[in-house]
Design a protein around this motif. Structure first.
Motif, PDB file in Angstrom:
ATOM      1  N   ASP A 101      39.358  32.875  10.274  1.00 26.03           N
ATOM      2  CA  ASP A 101      37.902  32.705  10.487  1.00 26.03           C
ATOM      3  C   ASP A 101      36.945  33.321   9.894  1.00 26.03           C
ATOM      4  OD1 ASP A 101      39.162  31.304  12.665  1.00 26.03           O
ATOM      5  OD2 ASP A 101      38.370  32.912  14.079  1.00 26.03           O
ATOM      6  N   GLY A 102      36.216  32.344   8.959  1.00 23.88           N
ATOM      7  CA  GLY A 102      35.106  33.239   8.324  1.00 23.88           C
ATOM      8  C   GLY A 102      35.296  33.550   6.782  1.00 23.88           C
ATOM      9  N   SER A 103      36.734  33.729   6.397  1.00 26.93           N
ATOM     10  CA  SER A 103      37.198  34.143   5.086  1.00 26.93           C
ATOM     11  C   SER A 103      36.760  33.080   4.199  1.00 26.93           C
ATOM     12  CB  SER A 103      38.698  34.606   5.106  1.00 26.93           C
ATOM     13  OG  SER A 103      38.734  35.995   5.968  1.00 26.93           O
ATOM     14  N   ARG A 104      36.702  33.343   2.766  1.00 28.06           N
ATOM     15  CA  ARG A 104      36.608  32.409   1.691  1.00 28.06           C
ATOM     16  C   ARG A 104      38.063  32.136   1.284  1.00 28.06           C
ATOM     17  NH1 ARG A 104      31.724  35.057  -1.575  1.00 28.06           N
ATOM     18  NH2 ARG A 104      33.009  36.945  -0.912  1.00 28.06           N
ATOM     19  N   TYR A 105      39.026  33.119   1.412  1.00 27.53           N
ATOM     20  CA  TYR A 105      40.136  32.783   0.578  1.00 27.53           C
ATOM     21  C   TYR A 105      41.242  33.060   1.585  1.00 27.53           C
ATOM     22  CZ  TYR A 105      37.376  32.931  -3.484  1.00 27.53           C
ATOM     23  OH  TYR A 105      36.406  32.662  -4.599  1.00 27.53           O
ATOM     24  N   ALA A 106      42.541  32.684   1.298  1.00 26.46           N
ATOM     25  CA  ALA A 106      43.741  32.543   2.304  1.00 26.46           C
ATOM     26  C   ALA A 106      44.186  34.022   1.752  1.00 26.46           C
ATOM     27  CB  ALA A 106      44.564  31.794   1.754  1.00 26.46           C
ATOM     28  N   ARG A 107      44.283  34.823   2.812  1.00 30.93           N
ATOM     29  CA  ARG A 107      44.724  36.290   2.900  1.00 30.93           C
ATOM     30  C   ARG A 107      45.647  36.811   3.931  1.00 30.93           C
ATOM     31  NH1 ARG A 107      39.124  37.298   2.666  1.00 30.93           N
ATOM     32  NH2 ARG A 107      38.258  37.253   0.488  1.00 30.93           N
ATOM     33  N   ALA A 108      45.929  35.880   4.788  1.00 34.70           N
ATOM     34  CA  ALA A 108      46.441  36.157   6.345  1.00 34.70           C
ATOM     35  C   ALA A 108      47.871  35.941   6.083  1.00 34.70           C
ATOM     36  CB  ALA A 108      45.937  35.327   7.321  1.00 34.70           C
ATOM     37  N   CYS A 109      48.662  37.053   6.126  1.00 34.84           N
ATOM     38  CA  CYS A 109      50.007  37.015   6.209  1.00 34.84           C
ATOM     39  C   CYS A 109      50.587  37.115   7.620  1.00 34.84           C
ATOM     40  CB  CYS A 109      50.677  38.333   5.454  1.00 34.84           C
ATOM     41  SG  CYS A 109      49.928  38.669   3.800  1.00 34.84           S
ATOM     42  N   TYR A 110      51.891  36.548   7.947  1.00 32.93           N
ATOM     43  CA  TYR A 110      52.339  36.419   9.185  1.00 32.93           C
ATOM     44  C   TYR A 110      53.818  36.276   9.420  1.00 32.93           C
ATOM     45  CZ  TYR A 110      53.109  31.755   7.768  1.00 32.93           C
ATOM     46  OH  TYR A 110      53.348  30.449   7.176  1.00 32.93           O
ATOM     47  N   THR A 111      54.301  36.518  10.401  1.00 32.35           N
ATOM     48  CA  THR A 111      55.740  36.257  10.933  1.00 32.35           C
ATOM     49  C   THR A 111      55.754  35.325  11.779  1.00 32.35           C
ATOM     50  OG1 THR A 111      55.963  37.666  12.612  1.00 32.35           O
ATOM     51  CG2 THR A 111      55.932  38.897  10.338  1.00 32.35           C
ATOM     52  N   GLY A 112      54.914  34.832  12.550  1.00 29.06           N
ATOM     53  CA  GLY A 112      54.735  33.783  13.425  1.00 29.06           C
ATOM     54  C   GLY A 112      54.067  34.298  14.482  1.00 29.06           C
ATOM     55  N   PRO A 113      54.232  34.022  15.766  1.00 24.90           N
ATOM     56  CA  PRO A 113      53.432  34.378  16.856  1.00 24.90           C
ATOM     57  C   PRO A 113      53.418  35.810  17.228  1.00 24.90           C
ATOM     58  CG  PRO A 113      54.774  32.528  17.481  1.00 24.90           C
ATOM     59  CD  PRO A 113      55.342  33.023  16.242  1.00 24.90           C
ATOM     60  N   LYS A 114      54.445  36.562  16.843  1.00 23.80           N
ATOM     61  CA  LYS A 114      55.001  38.108  16.915  1.00 23.80           C
ATOM     62  C   LYS A 114      54.608  38.953  15.932  1.00 23.80           C
ATOM     63  CE  LYS A 114      58.005  36.712  20.921  1.00 23.80           C
ATOM     64  NZ  LYS A 114      59.234  36.944  21.549  1.00 23.80           N
ATOM     65  N   THR A 115      53.787  38.711  15.128  1.00 19.41           N
ATOM     66  CA  THR A 115      53.594  39.499  14.108  1.00 19.41           C
ATOM     67  C   THR A 115      53.516  40.876  14.245  1.00 19.41           C
ATOM     68  OG1 THR A 115      52.620  37.789  12.670  1.00 19.41           O
ATOM     69  CG2 THR A 115      52.288  39.928  11.704  1.00 19.41           C
ATOM     70  N   ALA A 116      52.402  40.989  15.488  1.00 15.53           N
ATOM     71  CA  ALA A 116      52.243  42.587  15.948  1.00 15.53           C
ATOM     72  C   ALA A 116      53.616  43.220  16.268  1.00 15.53           C
ATOM     73  CB  ALA A 116      51.171  42.640  16.797  1.00 15.53           C
ATOM     74  N   ASN A 117      54.152  42.587  17.262  1.00 18.62           N
ATOM     75  CA  ASN A 117      55.234  43.120  17.672  1.00 18.62           C
ATOM     76  C   ASN A 117      56.338  43.335  16.749  1.00 18.62           C
ATOM     77  OD1 ASN A 117      55.082  40.228  20.214  1.00 18.62           O
ATOM     78  ND2 ASN A 117      53.916  41.938  20.019  1.00 18.62           N
ATOM     79  N   HIS A 118      56.482  42.578  15.719  1.00 20.71           N
ATOM     80  CA  HIS A 118      57.572  42.916  14.599  1.00 20.71           C
ATOM     81  C   HIS A 118      57.189  44.021  13.929  1.00 20.71           C
ATOM     82  CE1 HIS A 118      58.517  38.351  14.717  1.00 20.71           C
ATOM     83  NE2 HIS A 118      59.586  39.150  15.351  1.00 20.71           N
ATOM     84  N   ILE A 119      55.915  44.181  13.630  1.00 18.95           N
ATOM     85  CA  ILE A 119      55.235  45.516  12.921  1.00 18.95           C
ATOM     86  C   ILE A 119      55.608  46.776  13.847  1.00 18.95           C
ATOM     87  CG2 ILE A 119      53.158  46.842  12.476  1.00 18.95           C
ATOM     88  CD1 ILE A 119      52.074  43.938  11.590  1.00 18.95           C
ATOM     89  N   GLU A 120      55.272  46.579  15.270  1.00 23.84           N
ATOM     90  CA  GLU A 120      55.731  47.692  16.074  1.00 23.84           C
ATOM     91  C   GLU A 120      57.222  48.021  16.037  1.00 23.84           C
ATOM     92  OE1 GLU A 120      54.550  50.236  19.567  1.00 23.84           O
ATOM     93  OE2 GLU A 120      53.520  49.502  18.209  1.00 23.84           O
ATOM     94  N   GLU A 121      58.073  47.220  16.079  1.00 22.18           N
ATOM     95  CA  GLU A 121      59.573  47.502  16.013  1.00 22.18           C
ATOM     96  C   GLU A 121      59.810  48.208  14.759  1.00 22.18           C
ATOM     97  OE1 GLU A 121      60.787  43.490  16.360  1.00 22.18           O
ATOM     98  OE2 GLU A 121      60.495  43.203  18.537  1.00 22.18           O
ATOM     99  N   ALA A 122      59.327  47.569  13.529  1.00 18.35           N
ATOM    100  CA  ALA A 122      59.658  48.407  12.408  1.00 18.35           C
ATOM    101  C   ALA A 122      59.112  49.939  12.329  1.00 18.35           C
ATOM    102  CB  ALA A 122      58.889  47.550  11.189  1.00 18.35           C
TER     103      ALA A 122
END
Length: 622
Positions: free
Chosen positions: A127-148
Motif C-alpha cells: 500500500d502506497g509504496s512506489r516500488y516493490a520492497r515487500a519480502c515474504y514467506t507467505g501468510p506466516k512471515t511474522a511467525n517464521h521470524i519469531e521462530e528463527a
C-alpha cells in the motif's frame, strides 16, 4: 519478593524484544541480559501469532527497485510521505538504510523468504509504496521470524522469564533515568509473597511490549495487548508521540480476519441484521452504482481506513450503521443491488484478472460474490470454514472496524533512546519513526531495525553505569498498590471497568471522531477512574492491565481532540452527522503531538517533527 540484577532488562516477547535481547548480548557478550514477557515465550504476542494472506517484511536490498545506489532514499521518502509528514525524517532514513541488513540477518537465521530463480528475494508492492520492497514467506512471515529469533536466543546466555508482567518502571531519585522495574509473576499473582512480586534492578532497559489493541472492544490483536509499555513509560516520565494515529480496518468480529484484498474485490453485499443494504445511504446522493462498487473494489487495496483514500466512505458507513444500533455483515450469497461485473473500471477488471487462482465462467463470475471469491481467493473460503464460517452455505461475515496497529508510542531518538536516561524502546511500543500511516510491511522491519539498535545501545550504556539501589519506600509503595487492587471492597470489578473503557474508546475514538464525543469520553473516563477498581475473577494481572488501558485511553482521546483536522486514520468531524470529515490541514497540522506527565496530569505539546533537508526532499520528488 524475588530480586534480580542485570545490565540490560528487555520487556516483551515479540520480534522487537527478542532482537533487542540478542543485540544486547552481541554488543557485550559479558553483559547480563534478562528478558521478561507477560505471555508464554515464543507463543504469545503479535509476531508469534499474526497471519495474513501474504505478510510483508519491507526491505530495500541492493537490487530493489529502482536499482540505484541510493534506492534507500525512495524508501525513506515513502515512509515519511505515507506517514503524512508527521514523523521524524531521520528515523525514516535509519529504517530505510538498515532494512536490507535486517533482512540479511533474518535470512541468515533461516527465515524461509520466498526467492526468485536467481536467488534474490521475491518482492512486491504494498500500500502506497512506489516500488516493490515487500519480502515474504507467505501468510506466516511474522511467525517464521519469531521462530528463527527464538531459536537464536536459546543458543545465547540470556535469562528469560515468561508469565511475568511489567507492573512499573523504577526511576532514579531525580526522575531522570530508569534504574529497574517491578514485575508480577502471573502464575502466582494472587499472593504478593514468594514468587508474586519481583524486583529487577537494571542499568538499562528496553521497552518492546507492543501495542494496545485490547483498549478497544474490537481488535485483531492476540490477548494481553493492553499498552503496558505505553502506560509504564508515561507514569515514569517518558514522552510519547502520535498516539492519536491508530490503524483501524474492517474485520471479521468472529475470526479477526482483516476483510481486505479479495474479500472486498469480490464485491459482497453490505447488509444489516434485517438484510438491508446500507452503503448507498452513506454515500453522496448522486453516487452511481458503478462508482459505488468501484469504491468497494478499491477498498481491497486501502485497508485500513485513511483520510487520503475515498474508500474511507465505506469505513464511515459501517461505523455509523453500527453506531445507530445495527449489526453489519458481508453477504457473499448474492450480488448487491445494481451490480454488474462489467461496470468495474478497466483498471479494476485488470487487477481482478491478475488475481485469478481458479478460473470460473463469465456467467459464474457475474452470478455472486461467492463465485468471485472462489475464483480469486479460494483459500480464504476454506480458512473461514475452518473457523466456523461457511460461506458456501450462505453464512454471513459479521463486520466491524477493528484496531490493527498503533502508529505512535514512546518517543525515540535515532539511538532508540527515550526521553529518560537508561530507557530505550522498539517495535510498536516506540513512536516517531512512523507518522499517521506506514507502508505495508514496515512494522515487521521496524521491529528488527530498532530492536537491534535499542539492544546494542542499551548494552553500551550499561557498561558506563553503576547498578543503583532501589529505595525501600518504592518497594513499599508498589506492594501497597497491588494490595489495594486485591481489596474487593474498592471500586468497580476490573472486568466491568475494562468493558466500559473499551466501549467509550470504540464509540468516540474509532473511525468517527468529534470534539463533542471525545470531550464526553474523557469525562466518562475520569468518572470511572474516580471510582477505582479491584481485581476480580480474572486475576491481579488483568486488573493491572485495566489500569494501563485507562492511561492509554486518556492518551488517545486527548491527542485526538487536539488534532482538529483529518490525516491518515484520524478522521475528525465537526459533528457526528456530517457526511465528510474535516480536510487535511498541512499548514497548521503537519506536526506531531507529544504527551508527557505533568505536575497536574497529562500534558500535550504540539511540536515540529525532524524534517528532511529541502534539497534532499526536492530530489526525491523530482
Amino acid at each position: 519478593m524475588h530480586r534480580y540484577w542485570c545490565d540490560v532488562l528487555v520487556v516483551g516477547g515479540g520480534g522487537a524484544a527478542i532482537r533487542a535481547a540478542i543485540a544486547a548480548k552481541e554488543a557485550n557478550p559479558r553483559a547480563k541480559v534478562v528478558l521478561i514477557t507477560k505471555g508464554e515465550f515464543g507463543k504469545s504476542g503479535v509476531t508469534a501469532t499474526a497471519c495474513s494472506d501474504r505478510m510483508a517484511f519491507h526491505a530495500t536490498l541492493a537490487y530493489t527497485e529502482p536499482g540505484t545506489q541510493d534506492n534507500w532514499r525512495y524508501h525513506a521518502e515513502d515512509i515519511y510521505r505515507i506517514g503524512g509528514c508527521v514523523s521524524d525524517w531521520n528515523l525514516a532514513v535509519i529504517l530505510a538504510q538498515n532494512s536490507g541488513a535486517a533482512f540479511e540477518y533474518l535470512d541468515g537465521l533461516g527465515v524461509p523468504f520466498v526467492k526468485r530463480p536467481d536467488g534474490r528475494a521475491d518482492q512486491f508492492v504494498t500500500d502506497g509504496s512506489r516500488y516493490a520492497r515487500a519480502c515474504y514467506t507467505g501468510p506466516k512471515t511474522a511467525n517464521h521470524i519469531e521462530e528463527a529469533l527464538v531459536k537464536k536466543i536459546k543458543t545465547m546466555d540470556v535469562e528469560i522469564f515468561d508469565h511475568l508482567m511489567l507492573t512499573e518502571l523504577i526511576t532514579s531519585e531525580d526522575g531522570r533515568r530508569v534504574i529497574g522495574a517491578f514485575g508480577l509473576n502471573t502464575e502466582a499473582a494472587e499472593s504478593l509473597e514468594d514468587r508474586g512480586l519481583c524486583l529487577f534492578q537494571a542499568k538499562a532497559a528496553v521497552m518492546a511490549t507492543g501495542g494496545a489493541g485490547g483498549a478497544f472492544r474490537v481488535n485483531v490483536y492476540p490477548p494481553g495487548m493492553t499498552g503496558d509499555g505505553y502506560a509504564a513509560a508515561y507514569r515514569a516520565g517518558a514522552e510519547l508521540v502520535n498516539m492519536e494515529f491508530i490503524q483501524i480496518g474492517l474485520s471479521s468480529v468472529k475470526t479477526k480476519l482483516a476483510c481486505s484484498g479479495s474479500m472486498m474485490r469480490a464485491i459482497p453485499r453490505f447488509v444489516n441484521e434485517s438484510g438491508e443494504e446500507f452503503l448507498a445511504k452513506y454515500f453522496p446522493p448522486d453516487t452511481s452504482y458503478e462508482e459505488l462498487y468501484n469504491t468497494v473494489f478499491e477498498k481491497g487495496a486501502s485497508w485500513p481506513v485513511s483520510n487520503e483514500h475515498r474508500s474511507n466512505l465505506i469505513d464511515i458507513a459501517v461505523f455509523k450503521e453500527i453506531d445507530s444500533g445495527h449489526n453489519v455483515y458481508l453477504d457473499y450469497s448474492e450480488n448487491p443491488s445494481g451490480f454488474d461485473f462489467d461496470s468495474l473500471s478497466q483498471t479494476n477488471r485488470g487487477r481482478y484478472q491478475a488475481e485469478i487462482k481458479a478460473r470460473v465462467s463469465s456467467g459464474e463470475r457475474n452470478r455472486s460474490p461467492f463465485d468471485r471469491l472462489r475464483e480469486i481467493n479460494p483459500d480464504s473460503i476454506e480458512w473461514l470454514k475452518e473457523h466456523d464460517l461457511d460461506l458456501a452455505r450462505g453464512e454471513k461475515v459479521e463486520l466491524a472496524p477493528a484496531i490493527q496497529h498503533f502508529q505512535g508510542g514512546i518517543k525515540i531518538s535515532p539511538e532508540a533512546q527515550t526521553s529518560l536516561g537508561g530507557l530505550y524502546a522498539a517495535g510498536e511500543c516506540a513512536g516517531g519513526q512512523h507518522g499517521a500511516n506506514r507502508p505495508g510491511g514496515n512494522a515487521l522491519m521496524d521491529s528488527q531495525v530498532f530492536g537491534k539498535i535499542a539492544g546494542s545501545q542499551a548494552a553500551r550504556e550499561a557498561e558506563t553505569i553503576r547498578l543503583p539501589e532501589v529505595p525501600r519506600v518504592l518497594i513499599q509503595q508498589q506492594r501497597h498498590k497491588l494490595e489495594q487492587l486485591l481489596d474487593m471492597t474498592r471500586g468497580l470489578a476490573a472486568g466491568e471497568a475494562r468493558m466500559e473503557v473499551q466501549e467509550i474508546l470504540s464509540r468516540v475514538a474509532s473511525v468517527v471522531r468529534t470534539d463533542q464525543g471525545l470531550t464526553e469520553g474523557l469525562a466518562q473516563l475520569e468518572l470511572l477512574r474516580s471510582k477505582g477498581l479491584h481485581a476480580d475473577q480474572n486475576g491481579l494481572a488483568f486488573a493491572l492491565e485495566t489500569l494501563n488501558i485507562f492511561d492509554v485511553a486518556e492518551m488517545v482521546m486527548r491527542s485526538a481532540r487536539v488534532r482538529r483536522e483529518s490525516r491518515g486514520p484520524h478522521l475528525f468531524f465537526s459533528c457526528p452527522d456530517d457526511e465528510q470529515p474535516l480536510t487535511r490541514d498541512d499548514q497548521r497540522w503537519a506536526k506531531y503531538i507529544v504527551i508527557s506527565k505533568g505536575p497536574e496530569g497529562m500534558r500535550l505539546e504540539v511540536r515540529e517533527p525532524v524534517r528532511p533537508k529541502e534539497k534532499l526532499l526536492s530530489a526525491l520528488n523530482a
